[in-house]
Scaffold this motif. Structure first.
Motif: not given
Ligand code: ADP
Length: 257
Positions: A25, A227-228, A231-232, A236
């Protein structure tokens, strides 16, 4: 005694796995930050020289004393178009970096409202394409950043609209809810589909599977932003797709507390 040894062994395993996951991570976070700083610096430092280059090209084309051949003028005009294209890419890089640098501000959000808002902004494209929008059930209330979550739906829905060419187009927007688990949202289309070998590369910045204007243009940053952002939020993104039949993009966000 046997049971205690077993417990210790299990604990050690869990600890090792947790450490690996944590370090993965951290590595991902670091790579995200690197890409963001690069995007920020590049977008600022490239804009100015490109603007100058375009001005020089225009001076050349408009200077009638230079008497260029029509062939040379055509080349100058191609160069001008290429510079415009590069400037567009830089703008996208800038948007990507701005979104990546935004602090996540989580609150209780009604996702139906977010999706209504995105669909309203896409209304003319939806009408032009004649796409039917299906929403089997109301979307849940969750815990997320409303501005960034809007970006996720905006990008996925724009793609679902763009990459569909057949008649009888539809898009389905839904959520799968399970107790004590993140909410899985999905955006499904009956569009052109994606081959499995491309499932990963499409999330990389500027990666596109088609010629620039074949499906109404694009920049190849939409899915990288999706995605960014997901994920933040600790979630997912993944997809299921059959080439020629359609695609479903899934992403997970946390339910409201
Ligand atoms: P853009 O749409 O601007 O090209 P994206 O990052 O949003 O960039 O998507 C990357 C690529 O993935 C697209 O160029 C397209 O080839 C493919 N793609 C994305 N969404 C879909 C979809 N719903 N159906 C088919 N192909 C898709």
């Amino acid at each position: 005694k046997g049971a205690r040894e077993l417990m210790q062994a299990i604990n050690a395993l869990v600890l090792r796995r947790t450490q690996t996951l944590l370090s993965e991570n951290v590595e991902l976070e670091r790579r995200n930050t690197d890409l963001n700083s690069f995007a920020h610096i590049a977008s600022h430092d490239l804009r100015e020289p490109l603007r100058n280059l375009q001005n020089y090209l225009r001076f050349l084309r408009e200077d009638h004393q230079l008497e260029f051949s029509s062939e040379a003028l055509r080349k100058l005009s191609t160069m001008d178009a290429l510079v415009t294209q590069s400037k567009e890419l830089i703008d996208v890089l800038n948007t990507y970096s701005n979104i990546g640098r935004m602090e996540i501000s989580t609150r209780t959000v009604n996702v139906d409202t977010v999706v209504n808002d995105v669909l309203a902004s896409l209304e003319s494209l939806i009408r032009e394409k004649g796409t039917e929008i299906r929403r089997p059930r109301p979307l849940p209330v969750i815990s997320c950043d409303p501005v960034l979550t809007r970006e996720v739906f905006a990008n996925l829905l724009t793609n679902a609209l763009k990459y569909t060419v057949r008649d009888g187009r539809w898009i389905e927007i839904g959520a799968i809810e399970e107790p004590n688990a993140p909410v899985t949202f999905y955006v499904r289309d009956n569009g052109i589909g994606i081959r499995e070998k491309h499932f990963e590369v499409i999330f990389r910045i500027f990666r596109r599977l088609h010629a620039h204007d074949e499906y109404g243009g694009g920049t190849g940053a939409g899915l990288t932003i999706v995605k960014n952002v997901v994920e933040r939020h600790g979630g997912r993104v993944w997809l299921e797709s059959k080439f020629g039949e359609g695609s479903t993009f899934y992403f997970q966000l946390q339910p409201a507390l």
